[in-house]
Structures are given as structure tokens and as C-alpha cells.
Design a protein around this motif. Structure first.
Motif, PDB file in Angstrom:
ATOM      1  N   ARG A 127      11.788   0.636 -14.006  1.00 64.50           N
ATOM      2  CA  ARG A 127      12.571   1.793 -14.411  1.00 64.50           C
ATOM      3  C   ARG A 127      12.241   2.961 -13.482  1.00 64.50           C
ATOM      4  O   ARG A 127      11.097   3.143 -13.079  1.00 64.50           O
ATOM      5  CB  ARG A 127      12.243   2.192 -15.858  1.00 64.50           C
ATOM      6  CG  ARG A 127      12.614   1.125 -16.889  1.00 64.50           C
ATOM      7  CD  ARG A 127      14.120   0.991 -17.027  1.00 64.50           C
ATOM      8  NE  ARG A 127      14.464   0.018 -18.063  1.00 64.50           N
ATOM      9  CZ  ARG A 127      14.688  -1.270 -17.834  1.00 64.50           C
ATOM     10  NH1 ARG A 127      14.582  -1.752 -16.598  1.00 64.50           N
ATOM     11  NH2 ARG A 127      15.024  -2.070 -18.824  1.00 64.50           N
ATOM     12  N   ASN A 128      13.251   3.750 -13.143  1.00 64.99           N
ATOM     13  CA  ASN A 128      13.089   4.902 -12.248  1.00 64.99           C
ATOM     14  C   ASN A 128      12.989   6.191 -13.045  1.00 64.99           C
ATOM     15  O   ASN A 128      13.708   6.380 -14.033  1.00 64.99           O
ATOM     16  CB  ASN A 128      14.280   4.993 -11.293  1.00 64.99           C
ATOM     17  CG  ASN A 128      14.408   3.754 -10.422  1.00 64.99           C
ATOM     18  OD1 ASN A 128      13.411   3.175  -9.994  1.00 64.99           O
ATOM     19  ND2 ASN A 128      15.642   3.328 -10.162  1.00 64.99           N
ATOM     20  N   TYR A 129      12.097   7.088 -12.596  1.00 66.64           N
ATOM     21  CA  TYR A 129      11.965   8.371 -13.289  1.00 66.64           C
ATOM     22  C   TYR A 129      11.739   9.500 -12.287  1.00 66.64           C
ATOM     23  O   TYR A 129      11.274   9.289 -11.173  1.00 66.64           O
ATOM     24  CB  TYR A 129      10.818   8.326 -14.305  1.00 66.64           C
ATOM     25  CG  TYR A 129       9.424   8.363 -13.713  1.00 66.64           C
ATOM     26  CD1 TYR A 129       8.706   9.553 -13.623  1.00 66.64           C
ATOM     27  CD2 TYR A 129       8.809   7.196 -13.238  1.00 66.64           C
ATOM     28  CE1 TYR A 129       7.425   9.595 -13.095  1.00 66.64           C
ATOM     29  CE2 TYR A 129       7.534   7.218 -12.716  1.00 66.64           C
ATOM     30  CZ  TYR A 129       6.837   8.426 -12.647  1.00 66.64           C
ATOM     31  OH  TYR A 129       5.572   8.453 -12.121  1.00 66.64           O
ATOM     32  N   MET A 153       7.100   1.395 -13.566  1.00 64.16           N
ATOM     33  CA  MET A 153       7.753   2.698 -13.455  1.00 64.16           C
ATOM     34  C   MET A 153       7.747   3.169 -12.002  1.00 64.16           C
ATOM     35  O   MET A 153       6.688   3.275 -11.376  1.00 64.16           O
ATOM     36  CB  MET A 153       7.042   3.718 -14.344  1.00 64.16           C
ATOM     37  CG  MET A 153       7.079   3.390 -15.826  1.00 64.16           C
ATOM     38  SD  MET A 153       8.725   3.517 -16.551  1.00 64.16           S
ATOM     39  CE  MET A 153       8.919   5.295 -16.622  1.00 64.16           C
ATOM     40  N   TYR A 155       8.484   6.190  -9.354  1.00 66.85           N
ATOM     41  CA  TYR A 155       8.623   7.639  -9.248  1.00 66.85           C
ATOM     42  C   TYR A 155       9.546   7.982  -8.085  1.00 66.85           C
ATOM     43  O   TYR A 155       9.265   7.632  -6.939  1.00 66.85           O
ATOM     44  CB  TYR A 155       7.235   8.259  -9.046  1.00 66.85           C
ATOM     45  CG  TYR A 155       7.224   9.765  -8.898  1.00 66.85           C
ATOM     46  CD1 TYR A 155       7.915  10.575  -9.785  1.00 66.85           C
ATOM     47  CD2 TYR A 155       6.476  10.358  -7.876  1.00 66.85           C
ATOM     48  CE1 TYR A 155       7.873  11.954  -9.659  1.00 66.85           C
ATOM     49  CE2 TYR A 155       6.422  11.744  -7.747  1.00 66.85           C
ATOM     50  CZ  TYR A 155       7.125  12.528  -8.640  1.00 66.85           C
ATOM     51  OH  TYR A 155       7.082  13.894  -8.513  1.00 66.85           O
ATOM     52  N   ILE A 184      18.763   6.679 -12.349  1.00 69.05           N
ATOM     53  CA  ILE A 184      17.593   7.270 -12.996  1.00 69.05           C
ATOM     54  C   ILE A 184      17.567   6.854 -14.465  1.00 69.05           C
ATOM     55  O   ILE A 184      18.564   7.013 -15.188  1.00 69.05           O
ATOM     56  CB  ILE A 184      17.603   8.805 -12.899  1.00 69.05           C
ATOM     57  CG1 ILE A 184      17.739   9.246 -11.435  1.00 69.05           C
ATOM     58  CG2 ILE A 184      16.347   9.393 -13.532  1.00 69.05           C
ATOM     59  CD1 ILE A 184      16.603   8.803 -10.551  1.00 69.05           C
ATOM     60  N   ASP A 185      16.445   6.344 -14.920  1.00 71.52           N
ATOM     61  CA  ASP A 185      16.305   5.929 -16.314  1.00 71.52           C
ATOM     62  C   ASP A 185      15.668   7.008 -17.181  1.00 71.52           C
ATOM     63  O   ASP A 185      16.033   7.147 -18.354  1.00 71.52           O
ATOM     64  CB  ASP A 185      15.453   4.653 -16.389  1.00 71.52           C
ATOM     65  CG  ASP A 185      16.110   3.491 -15.663  1.00 71.52           C
ATOM     66  OD1 ASP A 185      17.086   2.957 -16.193  1.00 71.52           O
ATOM     67  OD2 ASP A 185      15.636   3.148 -14.553  1.00 71.52           O
ATOM     68  N   TYR A 186      14.688   7.754 -16.621  1.00 69.50           N
ATOM     69  CA  TYR A 186      13.985   8.766 -17.399  1.00 69.50           C
ATOM     70  C   TYR A 186      13.861  10.059 -16.598  1.00 69.50           C
ATOM     71  O   TYR A 186      13.576  10.036 -15.392  1.00 69.50           O
ATOM     72  CB  TYR A 186      12.567   8.301 -17.781  1.00 69.50           C
ATOM     73  CG  TYR A 186      12.531   7.012 -18.565  1.00 69.50           C
ATOM     74  CD1 TYR A 186      12.949   6.959 -19.886  1.00 69.50           C
ATOM     75  CD2 TYR A 186      12.060   5.844 -17.974  1.00 69.50           C
ATOM     76  CE1 TYR A 186      12.911   5.764 -20.603  1.00 69.50           C
ATOM     77  CE2 TYR A 186      12.013   4.656 -18.675  1.00 69.50           C
ATOM     78  CZ  TYR A 186      12.444   4.619 -19.991  1.00 69.50           C
ATOM     79  OH  TYR A 186      12.408   3.443 -20.686  1.00 69.50           O
ATOM     80  N   ILE A 187      14.055  11.186 -17.287  1.00 70.33           N
ATOM     81  CA  ILE A 187      13.798  12.504 -16.707  1.00 70.33           C
ATOM     82  C   ILE A 187      12.715  13.169 -17.560  1.00 70.33           C
ATOM     83  O   ILE A 187      12.910  13.415 -18.753  1.00 70.33           O
ATOM     84  CB  ILE A 187      15.052  13.401 -16.715  1.00 70.33           C
ATOM     85  CG1 ILE A 187      16.200  12.721 -15.966  1.00 70.33           C
ATOM     86  CG2 ILE A 187      14.743  14.758 -16.097  1.00 70.33           C
ATOM     87  CD1 ILE A 187      17.517  13.480 -16.064  1.00 70.33           C
ATOM     88  N   TYR A 188      11.558  13.461 -16.953  1.00 72.89           N
ATOM     89  CA  TYR A 188      10.481  14.158 -17.647  1.00 72.89           C
ATOM     90  C   TYR A 188      10.586  15.644 -17.325  1.00 72.89           C
ATOM     91  O   TYR A 188      10.442  16.039 -16.170  1.00 72.89           O
ATOM     92  CB  TYR A 188       9.119  13.619 -17.211  1.00 72.89           C
ATOM     93  CG  TYR A 188       8.835  12.222 -17.714  1.00 72.89           C
ATOM     94  CD1 TYR A 188       8.204  12.025 -18.940  1.00 72.89           C
ATOM     95  CD2 TYR A 188       9.180  11.103 -16.964  1.00 72.89           C
ATOM     96  CE1 TYR A 188       7.932  10.747 -19.412  1.00 72.89           C
ATOM     97  CE2 TYR A 188       8.913   9.818 -17.420  1.00 72.89           C
ATOM     98  CZ  TYR A 188       8.289   9.648 -18.655  1.00 72.89           C
ATOM     99  OH  TYR A 188       8.027   8.386 -19.112  1.00 72.89           O
ATOM    100  N   THR A 211      20.959   8.420 -19.199  1.00 75.68           N
ATOM    101  CA  THR A 211      19.566   8.641 -18.803  1.00 75.68           C
ATOM    102  C   THR A 211      18.815   9.303 -19.956  1.00 75.68           C
ATOM    103  O   THR A 211      19.346  10.200 -20.615  1.00 75.68           O
ATOM    104  CB  THR A 211      19.495   9.543 -17.561  1.00 75.68           C
ATOM    105  OG1 THR A 211      20.193   8.903 -16.482  1.00 75.68           O
ATOM    106  CG2 THR A 211      18.060   9.789 -17.137  1.00 75.68           C
TER     107      THR A 211
END
Length: 437
Positions: A127-129, A153, A155, A184-188, A211
Motif C-alpha cells: 500500500r502507498n502512503y 507500506m 512511502y 495513493i492508499d493512505y494520507i497521514y 483514498t
């Protein structure tokens, strides 16, 4: 897979016990098989044991949830058999079914987690973040994922004010364009660096790209739990002491208490009767000892025990092994903890829980209120338990120093079904080893 293994275990145990499979789907075995499957499905919907984040997806988490489901399922099936008086079902068949199922279910989880980790280490299922704001938090997060490559994961970059940050991709205004052109899977997002307008633009774009947005709060250094509740659409964080717990966890804990205590009372009634007879024969006096104890939020209640002391013994705190008020049989009951068995009735009616800080007697309260008042307030903020961390690690306390030491151990308890199961197994070990103090 659990449903398949549950049915496979049932059939294999049936064949071993009866030597044939022709009647495995005939009544009454078909009814029992239906209860097996129905109970598992209902528990799966209520407890949701198959919902994990990537960080939680580990052997220990999976096994704990499986064990929770396994124990409650066994209690439900036991209650069904007792309620329908289905004593014609073979105990060997049931024991083998659960034994085989536990081995197969546990093995399957270990193999699955191991296989998934190997799969991710080879570059699959990644997964991309990206991280928006909070330079130090971005570095901490990326280091965590670098140390755990099995989480898979990747980055892809940092967005914010610090242009010297590794993999800097642009300012906050560049985030929307980036997620529209990359997978993009996750945005922190670090809320401390973002104003509401910018965050809303990022969140709206994330929804369109499927996302997930995750918030990095300012409260990283707070040692206790933050609980979230919603006032309409507004999230409110509640700062809670360690001993408080969420409504869902409390509900599951109460359901477990009822099922567990009911099963013990129903299935263990012959043992209760035997202990009562021995108690009566070994010393004169009543079988059951009652005493007023302090429960949840300081509310008094009556606790039940098998009597382990002589009648009309001096009312003072226990002195442990050297206490001459305790009968010979009473010493054995205390070492094995079986004098506590009547407290399952306290659990059933709601005065106590299976696991929690031990209910305090008058002498304990005086000591704790005087020497550790904050600890006392925290202890009574949780429903008292039949067993506790302090009881398994420390045992009975006979003086002020020991009372405080055991209380400090009990203060480490965080009410949850997982923690309860762990303490229950420790208690069982103490019972069979007769190592209680």
C-alpha cells in the motif's frame, strides 16, 4: 475458513466417536451442527473478529480474537445443551470437536500470517502512503514502516513547509494534484499544521480517489487513552483515565461475564455440591461465608465464598498461611482458589465481573484511602472481579504493605475481553498448580 474448519472438526470428531458418517446430518446431530454454525456466525457479526488494520494483523492479535470467539462459542453451545437437556450428545464428541477445531484454527492463523508476510516481503500486497505536515511525525512514521517491511507500506513523499524533508513533494496545495495522478492508499495528515479549508480540500479529493485519510494528533505523549465520541458530525476526544473503557468493550465484557458464569454454575454444580459437603464435614458451621465488600464506585454489596475459617473467628485481616483461624480444608481451598467459586453468582447478578480488581474489605479501604487515595479512586472505578492481575501475581495480602503492593499491580489492569482471557488462563494455572497465596 473458520466455518470450514469448524464443520470439518465436528465431522472428524463424529467419525472418531461413532465410527460412521451416515447419520451425521440426521437429527439430533443436524440440530447441534446448526447451533455450531449459527452461533459462530452470530458472534462473528457481533464481535467482528475479522476486521484488522495492517498493524494489528499479527499472530498474537488473530489468536487472541480466535480464543475469545472460541470460548464464547463453547459457552453458548454448553448453554444450549443444558437448556434443551441434550445430555444424549456425547461429551467425547464435543471435546474432540473443540480440540481439533482449536488446533486447526490456530495453525491456520499462524500459517496465514507467515505466508502473508513472506508475500509482502517479496513486493506484493503493498500500500502507498504520503504524509502531509508534521515533519518529525512523518519521520517517525516512515521509520516505523521501514522497521516493519512485512506490513508492506511504501512511502511516496512528504508535503508541507519543510523542503529539506526526505522525499519532499511540495506544499499543501500540491497534495490534491498528487493523489489524482498517483495510486495513493493512505494520507497521514498532521492536524497541527493544517487549517480547516486545506484539510477539507484534501479530504474531498481523497474520497473521490478512494483514498483513506488518517490523522496524526498532537496528543502522542499522553499516556492514557483518548476516546472519541460524536456530537452530530463533530468528533470530540475524551481524555480518560486508564481504568475507564469504551461502551462496546464494556458490553462485550458483560456478555462474556454472563455466559461464562452461567456455564460454570450449570456445568460445575456437582463440584459446588462436593465442595460444600467437604466444607460441612471438615468443620462445624455454615457452608457459605458472606461479607460486605466495596464494589463499583464504592457501592457496597455482599460477597459469597465457601467458608475457609472457623466459625466466630476474630474479625481481623487474614494473616495468610500462619492464620490459625483457617481450617485445614480452608488452606487447600485458598491455595486452589476454589473458595471463590460461589462468587460466580455475584458475577451473574452483576455485582462483580470475572476479571477486575479484587473487591475491597473495610481494612483494605482504610489503608488505601489513607496512603494512596488516587489509587483507591481508580480501583473502585472498575467493577471488582473474581480474579485479578494482583490475585494471580501476588495472592492474598496480609498487611498494609502487601495491600498497597497488590493494589499497584491491580492498577495496571485495562478492562478488555482480551486482557480478561489472559488473566483467566493465569488463574487456571494457579488453580491446578495449587500455588495460590
Amino acid at each position: 475458513m473458520d466455518m470450514f474448519l469448524l464443520n470439518l472438526s465436528y465431522v472428524l470428531a463424529y467419525y472418531y466417536n461413532y465410527g460412521e458418517l451416515e447419520n451425521v446430518l440426521s437429527s439430533p446431530f443436524s440440530v447441534l451442527l446448526g447451533v455450531f454454525n449459527g452461533a459462530w456466525l452470530v458472534l462473528a457479526f457481533i464481535i467482528k473478529p475479522y476486521v484488522f488494520s495492517r498493524v494489528q494483523f499479527s499472530t498474537s492479535h488473530l489468536e487472541l480474537r480466535f480464543l475469545t470467539l472460541f470460548c464464547i462459542h463453547g459457552a453458548i453451545v454448553s448453554l444450549f445443551i443444558t437448556a434443551t437437556q441434550g445430555y444424549y450428545f456425547s461429551r467425547l464428541h464435543l471435546i474432540l470437536s473443540y480440540g481439533v477445531f482449536f488446533i486447526l484454527g490456530s495453525t491456520w492463523r499462524v500459517l496465514f500470517v507467515w505466508g502473508l508476510k513472506q508475500y509482502r516481503l517479496k513486493g506484493y500486497n503493498h500500500r502507498n502512503y504520503i504524509v502531509v505536515g508534521g515533519t518529525e511525525k512523518a519521520e517517525s512514521l516512515t521509520k516505523f514502516y521501514e522497521l516493519h517491511p512485512e506490513l508492506g507500506m511504501n512511502y511516496l513523499g512528504y508535503f508541507g513547509k519543510n523542503e529539506s524533508s526526505p522525499l519532499y513533494q511540495g506544499s499543501y496545495q500540491d497534495v490534491v494534484n498528487f493523489i489524482e495522478n498517483h495510486d495513493i492508499d493512505y494520507i497521514y495528515c498532521y492536524g497541527g499544521d493544517l487549517d480547516t479549508k486545506v484539510f477539507k480540500e484534501i479530504a474531498d479529493a481523497a474520497i473521490e480517489q478512494d483514498t483513506e485519510v488518517k490523522l496524526l494528533p498532537d496528543y502522542i505523549d499522553i499516556p492514557n487513552k483518548l476516546d472519541v465520541e460524536y456530537h452530530s458530525y463533530i468528533p470530540i476526544f475524551r481524555y480518560l483515565p486508564q481504568t475507564f473503557y469504551q461502551t462496546r468493550e464494556a458490553y462485550l465484557k458483560r456478555v462474556f461475564d454472563i455466559l461464562f458464569s452461567s456455564s460454570v454454575i450449570l456445568l460445575g454444580s456437582p463440584l459446588f455440591i462436593l465442595i460444600g459437603i467437604i466444607t460441612k464435614l471438615t468443620s462445624p458451621g455454615p457452608i457459605i461465608f458472606t461479607q460486605r465488600r466495596t464494589g463499583l464506585m464504592g457501592k457496597p454489596f455482599t460477597i459469597y465464598k465457601f467458608r475457609s475459617m472457623k466459625v466466630n473467628a476474630e474479625q481481623r485481616h487474614s494473616l495468610g498461611k500462619v492464620d490459625d483461624r483457617i481450617t485445614t480444608w480452608g488452606h487447600f481451598m485458598r491455595r486452589t482458589r476454589i473458595d471463590e467459586l460461589p462468587q460466580f453468582f455475584n458475577v451473574l447478578i452483576g455485582d462483580m465481573s470475572i476479571v477486575g480488581p479484587r473487591p475491597l474489605a473495610g481494612y483494605d479501604i482504610e489503608i488505601l484511602k489513607k496512603e494512596m487515595p488516587e489509587g483507591y479512586r481508580l480501583l473502585v472505578s472498575v467493577k471488582p472481579g473474581l480474579t485479578s492481575i494482583g490475585q494471580t501475581v501476588y495472592g492474598y495480602a496480609s498487611d498494609a504493605t502487601q495491600i498497597k503492593e497488590r493494589a499497584n499491580i491491580d492498577l495496571t489492569y485495562e478492562p478488555s475481553l482480551k486482557e480478561d482471557l489472559s488473566i483467566i488462563f493465569r488463574t487456571i494455572k494457579v488453580v491446578f498448580a495449587a500455588s495460590g497465596k
